[in-house]
Design a protein around this motif. Sequence first.
Motif, PDB file in Angstrom:
ATOM      1  N   THR A 144       3.757   4.977  14.765  1.00  0.00           N
ATOM      2  CA  THR A 144       3.599   3.947  13.739  1.00  0.00           C
ATOM      3  C   THR A 144       3.945   4.492  12.362  1.00  0.00           C
ATOM      4  N   LEU A 147       7.724   5.080  11.429  1.00  0.00           N
ATOM      5  CA  LEU A 147       8.450   3.881  11.010  1.00  0.00           C
ATOM      6  C   LEU A 147       8.011   3.441   9.615  1.00  0.00           C
ATOM      7  N   MET A 148       6.684   3.500   9.364  1.00  0.00           N
ATOM      8  CA  MET A 148       6.180   3.091   8.055  1.00  0.00           C
ATOM      9  C   MET A 148       6.723   3.996   6.957  1.00  0.00           C
ATOM     10  N   ILE A 151      10.093   2.848   6.140  1.00  0.00           N
ATOM     11  CA  ILE A 151      10.064   1.645   5.298  1.00  0.00           C
ATOM     12  C   ILE A 151       9.705   2.022   3.867  1.00  0.00           C
ATOM     13  N   LEU A 165       0.782  -0.111   3.820  1.00  0.00           N
ATOM     14  CA  LEU A 165       1.515  -0.639   4.973  1.00  0.00           C
ATOM     15  C   LEU A 165       0.926  -0.100   6.272  1.00  0.00           C
ATOM     16  N   PRO A 168      -3.349  -1.392   7.954  1.00  0.00           N
ATOM     17  CA  PRO A 168      -3.612  -2.489   8.896  1.00  0.00           C
ATOM     18  C   PRO A 168      -2.933  -2.335  10.248  1.00  0.00           C
ATOM     19  N   VAL A 169      -1.708  -1.791  10.283  1.00  0.00           N
ATOM     20  CA  VAL A 169      -1.034  -1.724  11.585  1.00  0.00           C
ATOM     21  C   VAL A 169      -1.572  -0.594  12.461  1.00  0.00           C
ATOM     22  N   ILE A 171      -4.807   0.165  12.711  1.00  0.00           N
ATOM     23  CA  ILE A 171      -6.192  -0.092  13.123  1.00  0.00           C
ATOM     24  C   ILE A 171      -6.356  -0.284  14.636  1.00  0.00           C
ATOM     25  N   VAL A 207       4.382   0.142  20.150  1.00  0.00           N
ATOM     26  CA  VAL A 207       4.839   0.579  18.828  1.00  0.00           C
ATOM     27  C   VAL A 207       6.068   1.482  18.951  1.00  0.00           C
ATOM     28  N   LEU A 210       9.068  -0.782  19.512  1.00  0.00           N
ATOM     29  CA  LEU A 210       9.392  -1.491  18.269  1.00  0.00           C
ATOM     30  C   LEU A 210      10.080  -0.567  17.286  1.00  0.00           C
TER      31      LEU A 210
ATOM     32  N   ILE B 119      -8.155  -8.186   9.444  1.00  0.00           N
ATOM     33  CA  ILE B 119      -7.105  -7.161   9.453  1.00  0.00           C
ATOM     34  C   ILE B 119      -5.725  -7.817   9.497  1.00  0.00           C
ATOM     35  N   LEU B 122      -4.790  -8.735   6.182  1.00  0.00           N
ATOM     36  CA  LEU B 122      -4.399  -7.546   5.404  1.00  0.00           C
ATOM     37  C   LEU B 122      -2.938  -7.196   5.651  1.00  0.00           C
ATOM     38  N   ILE B 123      -2.513  -7.319   6.929  1.00  0.00           N
ATOM     39  CA  ILE B 123      -1.130  -7.001   7.277  1.00  0.00           C
ATOM     40  C   ILE B 123      -0.178  -7.869   6.457  1.00  0.00           C
ATOM     41  N   ALA B 126      -0.055  -6.971   2.835  1.00  0.00           N
ATOM     42  CA  ALA B 126       0.795  -5.780   2.665  1.00  0.00           C
ATOM     43  C   ALA B 126       2.269  -6.184   2.690  1.00  0.00           C
ATOM     44  N   LEU B 130       4.928  -5.409  -0.147  1.00  0.00           N
ATOM     45  CA  LEU B 130       6.191  -4.724   0.173  1.00  0.00           C
ATOM     46  C   LEU B 130       7.371  -5.499  -0.397  1.00  0.00           C
ATOM     47  N   ILE B 143      14.337  -4.907   4.802  1.00  0.00           N
ATOM     48  CA  ILE B 143      13.208  -4.038   5.114  1.00  0.00           C
ATOM     49  C   ILE B 143      11.941  -4.841   5.346  1.00  0.00           C
ATOM     50  N   TYR B 147       9.440  -4.979   8.648  1.00  0.00           N
ATOM     51  CA  TYR B 147       7.977  -4.871   8.630  1.00  0.00           C
ATOM     52  C   TYR B 147       7.318  -6.109   9.231  1.00  0.00           C
ATOM     53  N   PHE B 150       7.463  -5.875  12.993  1.00  0.00           N
ATOM     54  CA  PHE B 150       6.548  -4.840  13.466  1.00  0.00           C
ATOM     55  C   PHE B 150       5.101  -5.296  13.334  1.00  0.00           C
ATOM     56  N   ALA B 154       2.214  -5.850  16.134  1.00  0.00           N
ATOM     57  CA  ALA B 154       1.006  -5.038  16.044  1.00  0.00           C
ATOM     58  C   ALA B 154      -0.226  -5.932  15.978  1.00  0.00           C
ATOM     59  N   LEU B 158      -4.256  -6.921  18.433  1.00  0.00           N
ATOM     60  CA  LEU B 158      -5.414  -7.095  17.567  1.00  0.00           C
ATOM     61  C   LEU B 158      -6.128  -8.405  17.854  1.00  0.00           C
TER      62      LEU B 158
END
Lengths: 221, 222
Positions: A144, A147-148, A151, A165, A168-169, A171, A207, A210, B119, B122-123, B126, B130, B143, B147, B150, B154, B158
């Motif tokens: 994860t 990739l972040m 970015i 960034l 949250p991903v 978690i 992940v 992706l 959460i 929150l994503i 973000a 971005l 970009i 995100y 992704f 993700a 969740l």
Amino acid sequence: MLKEIKALLWKDIVLEWRHKYALNGILLYTFSTIFICYLSFEVLHARVDQFSWNALYWIIILFTSISTVAKSFIQEKEGRQLYYFNLVRPQSIILSKIIYNSGLLVLLAVLAFGVFSLVLGNRVQDPGFFVLIILAGTVGFATTLSLMSGIASKADNNGMLMAILSFPVIIPVLLMIIKLSRNAIDGIARSESLDELLTLLAIDMIVGTLAYLLFPYLWRS
Amino acid sequence: MFSIKKSWWKILGVLLTAYALLGGLLMEVPRLAILNETIRNLYYHVTMWFGMIILLTGSLVYSLRYLSSKNEHFDIRAEAYAKAGCLFGVLGIVTGMVWARYTWGEFWSGDPKQNASAIALLIYFAYFILRSSFEDPQQRSRISAVYNIFAYFAMIPLLFILPRLTDSMHPGNGGNPGFNYFDLDGKLRMIFYPAIIGWTLMGVWFASIKIRIQDIRLTQDL
């Protein structure tokens, strides 16, 4: 492609070895954080119970991972990225970064586990399984975060962006790990946690796929 | 089909939402232990979540189309749908909190679904940050699309997998009375499904206004 990955991995390792300050910096960062946690409990004359032990350990690993992986793309200069772009496939780049970061994070997490147990006491009743969780978990972190980091390196203020960034991903991975390591700490039979371990591995796979599919779009600029 | 110039779907959206608002308050509901009258929140809270998921999926589809075509207009759509989806997300979490205050006793009870939805929001926050951190529009589109895709994938573990691993206090989980067998009598369904469609159409309308403004800005620039 395997050859490309091997060459890129070798380059990363050699680079890390030549700039030892980065590696040493991360090590010192981890150890000082652990020591601060220890002192904060020590000043209250409180013993860390197993729940705080678990949460503290993984939060420290999370922050260490973010600072470790953040530099993986940010450190590379624009010109050098252009050079790679002409030389190798983008998939090789992301795969080599994921493999390299996974290795680095596993090493760091195991070392941190040792130091953590030394100062705060070892609470883990099934250390073998705990190390297995570290392995599965840090691979998810590395994937994860790689990739972040890619970015964030394209954006203007990348230091803070990397953190917001990633949090949250990451978690889902973090929560699975904390649940699993609780089982390892309590010493529950390994077959009981098989379901959760498989879920964690499935998240790792998602992940990973992706990152593999999306990175080429990031790279093309 | 949902062209900004046509008005039938907007009227339909307003009518369905109004029907759900009024009908949800006035019509007969099944009596259930613990839930009692708060079961009516099913018409608002749950339907808003469905609307959010549909809108965010729309945002995902446009991000995917952007990456395959590099057409700036798709990126504008992705952003607008994400914003409309987030609006419903915030509304859904607020209605859920009010409901939780009267059913569980606290606004925030640490329910796994509650945490997961926070959460998920929150994503997307973000994602907006971005977007705003790029100067170059093409770089921003590409970009943030990466995100967005992704983040969406993700979010699925969740929202759908993690809450099932622990007991949730939501109706239908962990031995709490659920809606499933009451759905069969159709009383709840009669408002539930129209409400989902109504909220979604309202969201599409919000998004389409924003899309229109941005489209005009884009063509003016060029």
